[in-house]
Scaffold this motif. Structure first.
Motif, PDB file in Angstrom:
ATOM      1  N   TYR A 163       0.850  -1.205   0.000  1.00 37.72           N
ATOM      2  CA  TYR A 163       0.000   0.000   0.000  1.00 37.72           C
ATOM      3  C   TYR A 163       0.882   1.252   0.000  1.00 37.72           C
ATOM      4  N   LEU A 164       1.898   1.246   0.852  1.00 39.86           N
ATOM      5  CA  LEU A 164       2.792   2.408   0.914  1.00 39.86           C
ATOM      6  C   LEU A 164       3.642   2.520  -0.352  1.00 39.86           C
ATOM      7  N   MET A 165       4.035   1.377  -0.910  1.00 44.15           N
ATOM      8  CA  MET A 165       4.808   1.421  -2.160  1.00 44.15           C
ATOM      9  C   MET A 165       3.971   2.017  -3.292  1.00 44.15           C
ATOM     10  N   SER A 166       2.672   1.775  -3.242  1.00 47.01           N
ATOM     11  CA  SER A 166       1.809   2.335  -4.291  1.00 47.01           C
ATOM     12  C   SER A 166       1.736   3.856  -4.187  1.00 47.01           C
ATOM     13  N   ARG A 167       2.211   4.391  -3.050  1.00 46.58           N
ATOM     14  CA  ARG A 167       2.261   5.853  -2.909  1.00 46.58           C
ATOM     15  C   ARG A 167       3.660   6.387  -3.223  1.00 46.58           C
ATOM     16  N   GLY A 168       4.522   5.482  -3.676  1.00 53.13           N
ATOM     17  CA  GLY A 168       5.830   5.918  -4.149  1.00 53.13           C
ATOM     18  C   GLY A 168       7.008   5.609  -3.241  1.00 53.13           C
ATOM     19  N   LEU A 169       6.763   5.001  -2.082  1.00 50.44           N
ATOM     20  CA  LEU A 169       7.887   4.656  -1.199  1.00 50.44           C
ATOM     21  C   LEU A 169       8.550   3.372  -1.696  1.00 50.44           C
ATOM     22  N   THR A 170       9.858   3.267  -1.485  1.00 55.17           N
ATOM     23  CA  THR A 170      10.527   2.005  -1.784  1.00 55.17           C
ATOM     24  C   THR A 170      10.152   0.998  -0.690  1.00 55.17           C
ATOM     25  N   ARG A 171      10.483  -0.243  -0.925  1.00 55.18           N
ATOM     26  CA  ARG A 171      10.174  -1.273   0.076  1.00 55.18           C
ATOM     27  C   ARG A 171      10.834  -0.950   1.421  1.00 55.18           C
TER      28      ARG A 171
END
Lengths: 382, 249
Positions: free
Chosen positions: A336-344
């Motif tokens: 979910y957070l990666m879909s906002r542009g954060l890396t893993r």
């Protein structure tokens, strides 16, 4: 193996006289060398209380001194000394009794509200040293106080041992918040032994934060809510890494009518570390309310968390509850957070930072920000 | 107008089960595209595959974004390229505040302030009170939807993938969400692929193209209003009948 040093160090007039490395190490546990945002300070260096001071604005409202000096000054203090913690409880309490090195005595006078935190530091600077301190804290009726305690060790020294006895007396209508931060090294063995007695309409809030490695830590503070409408709350933020072993629990016994308790812990175990997170609520009074919550997060597949929540209710109508959850970070949360542009990695760090949620500590914003800073460093280091 | 997103002969599997077959969709820059379809037809699967979610395995075909093949790119890479997704069931994350994730969406660091436009949008989306709450945890259906769309708007994506922005949301929120999406798309010449079951969102936003996903594949392309009228009149049963008839022809 461990040495006892009899020779006392000479006191200092200001925390600024502390050697730079010691001041910096202490600072990482919340100890302000400048005392700018503190109402008083106490500093125990190895076997000696080297500094005890109340800043002028709060003079006449509270006392801070070496427990040894306090016992000489006040006969009545023997009614408090070793009265909540049993000196024969285990080999550590016995050691602390036999090799008593002082510690701090802190007394907030009746009705006084200490609006700025008091700081105390228990510092070990010598190798193979066993520090045995005994603290007595008395919040007199209707007083209020915030205490921040940092226990730490010089980075470059190896094995050491810390035994800390703390007895808290929270009198009628008093509010005492105690926040303890531990920063040890991989070879330190740590055995705090604490107990609190909470009277009518009084509250005892105990926060414990340990984010750095330790060899072996075991503690199980106990609060007894004897008073009517008394409150006890324990919150723990535990982060274990390397080969750390942490066995941390809290117990509250609810005796007084309408007393309430909350025991909350957040535990993160990574590498080869192991955490045992205990909690025990005990009551036979149907008018009390208590809740216990333990959340554990496992990072990596070699770490372990053992959550032991216990409720002992005797008699009808006792209202106590617990929840415990241990697991790894949910992949769905990371995505979910990666879909906002954060890396893993960024997503993982954010979740860990959120997991070590300082909001559970209910601290004033300055202290909260300081501890948040510490948890952020842990999250970023992953 | 150039194409921003091209989905070419895409087939997707979940757990070795084929969910989508030969999907072809082309979305131009500034265009909004609506996808209709009954429950279980594979609409969400398509959005998940477009976003690159693990577990949604592309077995055949390609996804082209701004003329580049992104079929094998990771979720975060796609997000940073400019693809934003609004989930139908947004994830709850304990300890991560709505404010944290809004800042992340806006490309800001935790200690950076949001801009005045962003603050105004938060107010408009009636989420000021929710900022310090853990994201989506114990949010109502409407709050979740509003929070989800707001994150997307903060991301300023070139393409928005919206999974049923109109389900489980009150009428007032729906209107506001639809209008804000429309405003964003127009102002930024952005594109959208919107999944809708009943088409309610179309009362508040404009769409140029539409298709119907039925039984794992796209079976008809048409103008949004035409498809919507037909579905409202005959339901997806009508679509199925039509499909059967066409096959017989």
């Amino acid at each position: 193996m461990f040495k006892v040093h009899e020779k006392k160090k000479t006191g200092i007039k200001s925390l600024k006289e502390l050697p730079g490395d010691i001041a910096r190490t202490a600072e990482a546990t919340g100890i302000e060398e400048t005392e700018r945002h503190r109402s008083g300070s106490f500093f125990q260096l190895d076997e000696s209380a080297v500094f005890a001071k109340v800043i002028s604005r709060f003079k006449g409202q509270m006392e801070i001194m070496d427990t040894k000096d306090a016992l000489e000054k006040y006969d009545w203090l023997y009614d408090y000394y070793w009265k909540l913690v049993d000196r024969d409880k285990d080999k550590y309490t016995k050691k602390a009794d036999e090799e008593f090195m002082g510690g701090y005595f802190l007394r907030i006078l009746k009705g006084k509200k200490i609006t700025v935190p008091i700081q105390s530091c228990m510092y070990i600077s010598k190798q193979r040293f066993r520090q045995n301190v005994h603290n007595i804290i008395i919040a007199e009726p209707r007083s209020e106080v915030q205490i921040i305690t940092g226990c730490t060790i010089s980075e470059d020294i190896g094995a050491a041992e810390h035994i800390g006895i703390s007895e808290f007396y929270v009198k009628k209508g008093a509010n005492l918040t105690f926040t303890m931060i531990h920063n040890w090294n991989r070879e330190t063995k740590v055995r705090p032994r604490s107990a609190a007695l909470v009277e009518d309409n009084a509250s005892f809030i105990s926060n414990y934060v340990i984010l750095k490695p330790v060899k072996d830590l075991q503690m199980y503070p106990v609060a007894t809510c004897v008073g009517k409408n008394s409150v006890a709350r324990f919150s723990n933020l535990l982060h274990a890494e390397k080969k750390s072993i942490m066995d941390v629990g809290s117990k509250v016994e609810l005796l007084g009518d309408g007393s309430r308790a909350e025991v909350i812990s957040r535990a993160i175990a990574k590498d080869n570390s192991k955490i045992i997170a205990r909690g025990l609520l005990q009551s036979k009074n149907p008018t009390v309310k208590a809740h216990l919550e333990c959340r554990g997060l496992l990072l990596g597949d070699k770490s372990a968390i053992h959550a032991i929540p216990e409720l002992i209710a005797t008699g009808e109508g006792v209202d106590m509850s617990h929840e415990a959850a241990v697991g790894k970070i949910a992949e769905k949360e990371i995505l979910y957070l990666m879909s906002r542009g954060l890396t893993r990695d960024e997503a993982t760090a954010l979740i860990i930072r959120g997991f070590l949620d300082t909001r559970i500590l209910h601290l004033p914003s300055a202290l909260d920000n300081m501890i948040k800073g510490l948890t952020e460093r842990v999250a970023e280091g992953l | 107008m150039h194409n921003i997103l091209e989905i070419k002969n895409l087939s997707v599997e979940i757990n070795k089960k084929r969910i989508l077959n030969n999907i072809n969709i082309t979305i131009g820059q500034g265009q909004s595209y609506v996808m209709f379809g009954p429950n279980g037809s594979g609409k969400t699967t398509l959005l998940m595959a477009l976003m690159g979610m693990p577990g949604y395995l592309v077995k055949k075909g390609r996804i082209i974004f701004e003329n580049k093949d992104i079929t094998k790119k990771a979720v975060d890479e796609r997000a940073r390229l400019g693809i934003g997704i609004g989930f139908q069931l947004p994830q709850e994350i304990r300890g991560v505040k709505l404010l944290d994730i809004l800042k992340i969406s806006a490309g800001k660091k935790p200690n950076q302030e949001l801009g005045s436009d962003e603050k105004r949008l938060i107010k408009k989306f009636m989420l000021t009170e929710m900022l310090e709450r853990d994201v989506n945890l114990d949010f109502s259906g409407g709050e979740k939807k509003r929070a989800e769309v707001l994150q997307l708007l903060f991301m300023k994506p070139k393409v928005m993938l919206l999974d049923e922005p109109d389900s489980g949301v009150d009428l007032e929120s729906l209107k506001m969400i639809g209008e804000e999406i429309q405003r964003y798309v127009e102002k930024n010449n952005a594109s959208a692929l919107v999944i809708t079951h009943q088409g309610h969102i179309l009362e508040h936003m404009r769409a140029e193209k539409a298709c119907v996903l039925l039984k794992n594949t796209i079976y008809c392309y048409n103008e949004p209003q035409k498809i919507l009228e037909s579905i409202r009149k005959k339901g997806y049963v009508g679509c199925l009948r039509c499909m059967k008839r066409r096959r017989q022809e």
